[in-house]
Design a protein around this motif. Structure first.
Motif, mmCIF file in Angstrom:
data_model
loop_
_atom_site.group_PDB
_atom_site.id
_atom_site.type_symbol
_atom_site.label_atom_id
_atom_site.label_comp_id
_atom_site.label_asym_id
_atom_site.label_seq_id
_atom_site.Cartn_x
_atom_site.Cartn_y
_atom_site.Cartn_z
ATOM 1 N N GLU A 107 35.445 31.504 69.285
ATOM 2 C CA GLU A 107 34.142 32.169 69.252
ATOM 3 C C GLU A 107 33.728 32.451 67.814
ATOM 4 O O GLU A 107 32.556 32.290 67.439
ATOM 5 C CB GLU A 107 34.191 33.463 70.071
ATOM 6 C CG GLU A 107 34.292 33.224 71.569
ATOM 7 C CD GLU A 107 34.553 34.496 72.351
ATOM 8 O OE1 GLU A 107 34.865 35.539 71.711
ATOM 9 O OE2 GLU A 107 34.470 34.465 73.590
ATOM 10 N N ASP A 108 34.693 32.868 66.970
ATOM 11 C CA ASP A 108 34.399 33.127 65.560
ATOM 12 C C ASP A 108 34.038 31.834 64.830
ATOM 13 O O ASP A 108 33.134 31.821 63.986
ATOM 14 C CB ASP A 108 35.604 33.788 64.879
ATOM 15 C CG ASP A 108 35.838 35.217 65.346
ATOM 16 O OD1 ASP A 108 34.938 35.790 66.005
ATOM 17 O OD2 ASP A 108 36.931 35.761 65.059
ATOM 18 N N ALA A 111 30.549 30.990 65.635
ATOM 19 C CA ALA A 111 29.610 31.882 64.968
ATOM 20 C C ALA A 111 29.432 31.509 63.494
ATOM 21 O O ALA A 111 28.354 31.715 62.920
ATOM 22 C CB ALA A 111 30.084 33.328 65.092
#
Length: 413
Positions: A107-108, A111
């Motif tokens: 997820e990071d 992002a």
């Protein structure tokens, strides 16, 4: 920590690094590390990309990432998260610690806008369930130089070889490496500080061998190649029985490459050359007199994960025209699931969401395996991992995804 209690997952703080690192070393067998290695590993740690799982004040899990750029087919340098330092305490298995770290990390990465994640796996069985596929391979060899000769190309005699102190030659060697990065999929552009990794030379890791040595190849006064290696003298009933262990060998032209290999084959009192982590298409294989006495073997190396399917597939080129709709399954990163239309050729590509009927069905793991051009989609289909939904689409895509140069990851991380 109780069975139903989740680990507390946080970004690593600088003051926590020593304990975090000690946990990691224990998880990987607890081998000794020198102060030099420890200092360098800390200096390249990206704290804002490093995760720690806590059970109270005890670190029970680690995961990190480096902000790399990876060469993809076509020569583009694409942002990629270099996943690293992944461990879970043996006391905290089967409690979801690893899954929570992998999910948070991807997820990071998304992002941050990085379309790819890559890793080298200490245990390959782990990472397939998180969408990573083996996308490049490496070759190891143990060459019996007492019985194997090397036939070098014309012009090799024009290459001058010189011993240089590894640190003194660092800038010239790095220039050679940097020139090679765009030419082969899978290669990493060195970040500041990473050039020092090739010079780490603690005596505790030499196993009786010499200190690190360096020889450079020169043509017309310019450095065109280099090798870093160690020698270990040995004696047997028949006399000398020494070993040369090759850490690195890179060259800008075939003649310089051949001159360096010939040098390694001919070092006095040495009868074996050990080369690990080499490209599967290393040219010396086709110059030796007896390949069987070189004992080559291939193993998995770089695992590739498409974090953003559309951006990743559009970032590379394709060696033949291709226009296919891919039905992608990605349970771990559901934003990738669904149908994507890929249109590309040797000049560029686009990949967008579509409602058109699918031509091929596969998971993101197969896309990772084939992404760098080293694993044919046809092979994955024969293994039952890719389904052809439109006749002819598989052959078209398999040819297009290929690379004329096999991918290679030049060093671990």
């Amino acid at each position: 920590m109780g069975t139903n209690r989740a680990a507390d997952l946080k970004v690593l703080r600088a003051k926590e690094w020593d304990g975090w690192w000690d946990h990691l070393i224990r998880a990987f067998g607890g081998g000794p590390t020198s102060p030099e290695e420890r200092e360098l590993d800390r200096s390249v740690t990206e704290f804002d990309r490093s995760l720690a799982a806590w059970d109270g004040d005890e670190c029970v899990g680690t995961a990190g990432a480096f902000s790399f750029r990876l060469t993809v087919p076509g020569g583009a340098s694409v942002p990629a998260a270099g996943v690293t330092m992944v461990s879970v305490a043996a006391t905290h298995r089967r409690r979801g610690v690893l899954t929570s770290m992998m999910r948070r990390q991807l997820e990071d990465v998304r992002a941050l806008g990085e379309p790819l994640a890559v890793l080298t796996a200490s245990e390959p069985a782990i990472y397939g369930r998180f969408g990573y596929g083996a996308g490049s391979f490496q070759m190891h060899a143990e060459i019996d130089t007492s019985r194997v000769t090397l036939a070098v190309p014309a012009g090799t005699e024009d290459v001058r070889l010189r011993y240089r102190a590894p640190l003194d030659a660092l800038a010239e060697c790095e220039a050679v490496y940097a020139a090679l990065v765009p030419l082969r999929p899978g290669m990493l552009a060195r970040r500041p500080g990473w050039e020092r990794m090739g010079l780490i030379d603690p005596e505790s890791k030499r196993e009786g061998a010499s200190a690190l040595q360096c020889v450079v190849a020169e043509r017309a006064g310019e450095v065109t190649g280099y090798t870093r290696f160690r020698t270990k003298l040995g004696w047997g009933p028949g006399g000398h029985d020494g070993t040369v262990t090759v850490n690195e060998l890179n060259a800008l032209d075939p003649e310089s490459e051949a001159a360096l290999w010939r040098f390694l084959f001919g070092i006095d009192l040495m009868t074996t050359v050990i080369a690990r982590g080499r490209p599967v298409d290393d040219t010396w294989q086709y110059q030796v007199s007896d390949i069987r006495r070189c004992r080559p073997r291939v193993r998995d190396d770089c695992y590739v994960r498409l974090v953003d399917v559309g951006e990743a597939l559009a970032a590379r080129t394709y060696q033949a025209p291709v226009d296919v709709v891919l039905d992608v399954e990605d349970a771990f990163c559901p934003w990738n699931s669904g149908r994507w239309r890929l249109s590309g050729d040797p000049k560029g590509a686009s990949c967008e969401r579509t409602s058109n009927p699918a031509d091929l069905a596969l998971s993101v793991r197969e896309l990772g395996a084939s992404y760098l051009g080293g694993v044919p989609l046809l092979t994955l289909a024969r293994a039952g991992r890719v389904r052809e939904l439109r006749t002819g689409a598989l052959a078209e895509a398999s040819v297009a995804f290929g690379s004329p140069v096999p991918p290679w990851l030049p060093h671990g991380f």
